[in-house]
Design an enzyme around this catalytic site. Structure first.
Site, PDB file in Angstrom:
ATOM      1  N   ASP A   1       0.826  -1.208   0.000  1.00  0.00           N
ATOM      2  CA  ASP A   1       0.000   0.000   0.000  1.00  0.00           C
ATOM      3  C   ASP A   1       0.865   1.265   0.000  1.00  0.00           C
ATOM      4  O   ASP A   1       1.975   1.257   0.518  1.00  0.00           O
ATOM      5  CB  ASP A   1      -0.913  -0.013   1.236  1.00  0.00           C
ATOM      6  CG  ASP A   1      -2.101   0.919   1.084  1.00  0.00           C
ATOM      7  OD1 ASP A   1      -2.331   1.439  -0.030  1.00  0.00           O
ATOM      8  OD2 ASP A   1      -2.806   1.139   2.092  1.00  0.00           O
TER       9      ASP A   1
ATOM     10  N   ASN B   1     -11.149  -2.533  -5.164  1.00  0.00           N
ATOM     11  CA  ASN B   1     -10.387  -1.612  -6.018  1.00  0.00           C
ATOM     12  C   ASN B   1     -11.049  -1.373  -7.383  1.00  0.00           C
ATOM     13  O   ASN B   1     -10.697  -0.413  -8.081  1.00  0.00           O
ATOM     14  CB  ASN B   1      -8.938  -2.090  -6.212  1.00  0.00           C
ATOM     15  CG  ASN B   1      -8.071  -1.941  -4.965  1.00  0.00           C
ATOM     16  OD1 ASN B   1      -7.141  -2.709  -4.745  1.00  0.00           O
ATOM     17  ND2 ASN B   1      -8.352  -0.940  -4.131  1.00  0.00           N
TER      18      ASN B   1
HETATM   19  C1  IPE Z   1      -5.553  -2.629  -0.051  1.00  0.00           C
HETATM   20  O1  IPE Z   1      -5.214  -1.291  -0.201  1.00  0.00           O
HETATM   21  C2  IPE Z   1      -5.484  -3.328  -1.363  1.00  0.00           C
HETATM   22  C3  IPE Z   1      -4.168  -3.419  -1.956  1.00  0.00           C
HETATM   23  C4  IPE Z   1      -3.039  -3.048  -1.431  1.00  0.00           C
HETATM   24  C5  IPE Z   1      -4.149  -3.998  -3.265  1.00  0.00           C
HETATM   25  P1  IPE Z   1      -6.322  -0.149  -0.394  1.00  0.00           P
HETATM   26  O2  IPE Z   1      -5.559   1.111  -0.470  1.00  0.00           O
HETATM   27  O3  IPE Z   1      -7.229  -0.497  -1.490  1.00  0.00           O
HETATM   28  O4  IPE Z   1      -7.130  -0.273   0.987  1.00  0.00           O
HETATM   29  P2  IPE Z   1      -7.867   0.834   1.835  1.00  0.00           P
HETATM   30  O5  IPE Z   1      -8.812   1.536   0.900  1.00  0.00           O
HETATM   31  O6  IPE Z   1      -6.826   1.750   2.376  1.00  0.00           O
HETATM   32  O7  IPE Z   1      -8.546   0.065   2.933  1.00  0.00           O
HETATM   33  C1  IPE Z   2      -1.719   0.234  -3.300  1.00  0.00           C
HETATM   34  O1  IPE Z   2      -1.498   1.586  -3.445  1.00  0.00           O
HETATM   35  C2  IPE Z   2      -1.922  -0.460  -4.615  1.00  0.00           C
HETATM   36  C3  IPE Z   2      -3.329  -0.730  -4.945  1.00  0.00           C
HETATM   37  C4  IPE Z   2      -4.338  -0.664  -4.118  1.00  0.00           C
HETATM   38  C5  IPE Z   2      -3.599  -1.127  -6.317  1.00  0.00           C
HETATM   39  P1  IPE Z   2      -2.673   2.640  -3.409  1.00  0.00           P
HETATM   40  O2  IPE Z   2      -3.077   2.944  -4.796  1.00  0.00           O
HETATM   41  O3  IPE Z   2      -3.756   2.178  -2.489  1.00  0.00           O
HETATM   42  O4  IPE Z   2      -1.924   3.891  -2.765  1.00  0.00           O
HETATM   43  P2  IPE Z   2      -2.516   4.948  -1.742  1.00  0.00           P
HETATM   44  O5  IPE Z   2      -3.081   4.181  -0.591  1.00  0.00           O
HETATM   45  O6  IPE Z   2      -3.563   5.710  -2.491  1.00  0.00           O
HETATM   46  O7  IPE Z   2      -1.337   5.775  -1.356  1.00  0.00           O
HETATM   47 MG    MG Z   3      -4.119   2.431  -0.504  1.00  0.00          MG
END
Ligand code: IPE
Ligand code: IPE
Ligand code: MG
Length: 226
Positions: free
Chosen positions: A9, A57
């Protein structure tokens, strides 16, 4: 440690801090995954599961979703030689049917051609822990219409029943929640949270996570005998 799982993340925040588009953060995230695979193999870990795209997502913008899918497709196409040469078995866990037919085909091909690998990279794609439990429950009922459910018979219907439960689950970027990752499998996993954003995750961070895990006493509900 046999199985490490990572909630990768912070790609978006990493890009934002650099005034770059979110997708460049995801690209840097893919490079971090490349590095971490090597650290795992050096550390003798046998299974690495990474959360790449959750069932939730899909709610992101069309541009980000299609950018992520393209990134995955190019990962699959460009990495095959390297994965085979390094004995990496590629797997996808998640609702594969949600993915485009083209991506499904690419995944199936790479899974087949890396079958012999001794180190497993499991990519959680269109993955949700609740979805996995519901999918397993439905499949189980179809196969066992008359029996009572048991933990063992249920487990066999998870996405990757042959992969042992994760010993350690790492989440980067300072969020302290599971976001629907490996709900069934994490019953006795240790957790490690770090503020470091995924694209910045390096060997020093990896070593810190492993050192923290090394100090844990895993009792699994039992007590050590004196
Ligand atoms: C969890 O991260 C999913 C992945 C890392 C693929 P998100 O960024 O989607 O989760 P939330 O929204 O912070 O819970
Ligand atoms: C994690 O990075 C990867 C996916 C969920 C695909 P994010 O896209 O959630 O990054 P932040 O949380 O917005 O920084
Ligand atoms: Mg994230």
């Amino acid at each position: 440690m046999e199985h490490l799982a990572i909630i990768m993340d912070g790609n978006g925040r990493w890009a934002k801090a650099r005034h770059k588009p979110r997708l460049s953060g995801h690209r840097a995230g893919a490079e971090a995954l490349d590095r971490v695979m090597h650290y795992c193999r050096d550390a003798g870990i046998k299974y690495l599961t990474v959360y790449a795209f959750s069932t939730e997502n899909w709610k992101r913008s069309k541009a980000e979703v299609s950018g992520l899918m393209k990134l995955l497709s190019s990962f699959i196409k460009s990495k095959e030689k390297e994965l085979v040469a390094n004995g990496v078995r590629f797997r996808v866990v998640g609702r594969k049917a949600d993915l485009s037919p083209k991506l499904q085909k690419e995944i199936a091909g790479l899974e087949e051609r890396t079958k012999g690998g001794g180190f497993t990279l499991a990519v959680a794609l269109s993955y949700g822990g609740r979805a996995e439990i519901i999918d397993a429950a439905n499949e189980w009922r179809r196969a066992n219409p008359k029996d009572d459910l048991t933990e063992e018979s249920f487990r066999a219907f998870l996405y990757a029943p042959d992969i042992p439960d994760p010993d350690l689950i790492v989440r980067t970027s300072g969020e302290v929640r599971t976001s629907n990752f490996l709900l069934w499998e994490s019953a006795y996993s240790e957790y490690y949270f770090t503020d470091v954003l995924w694209p910045d995750f390096d060997r020093a961070e990896f070593d810190k996570a492993l050192a923290s895990y090394g100090k844990r006493e895993r009792r699994m509900g039992g007590r050590l005998k004196k």
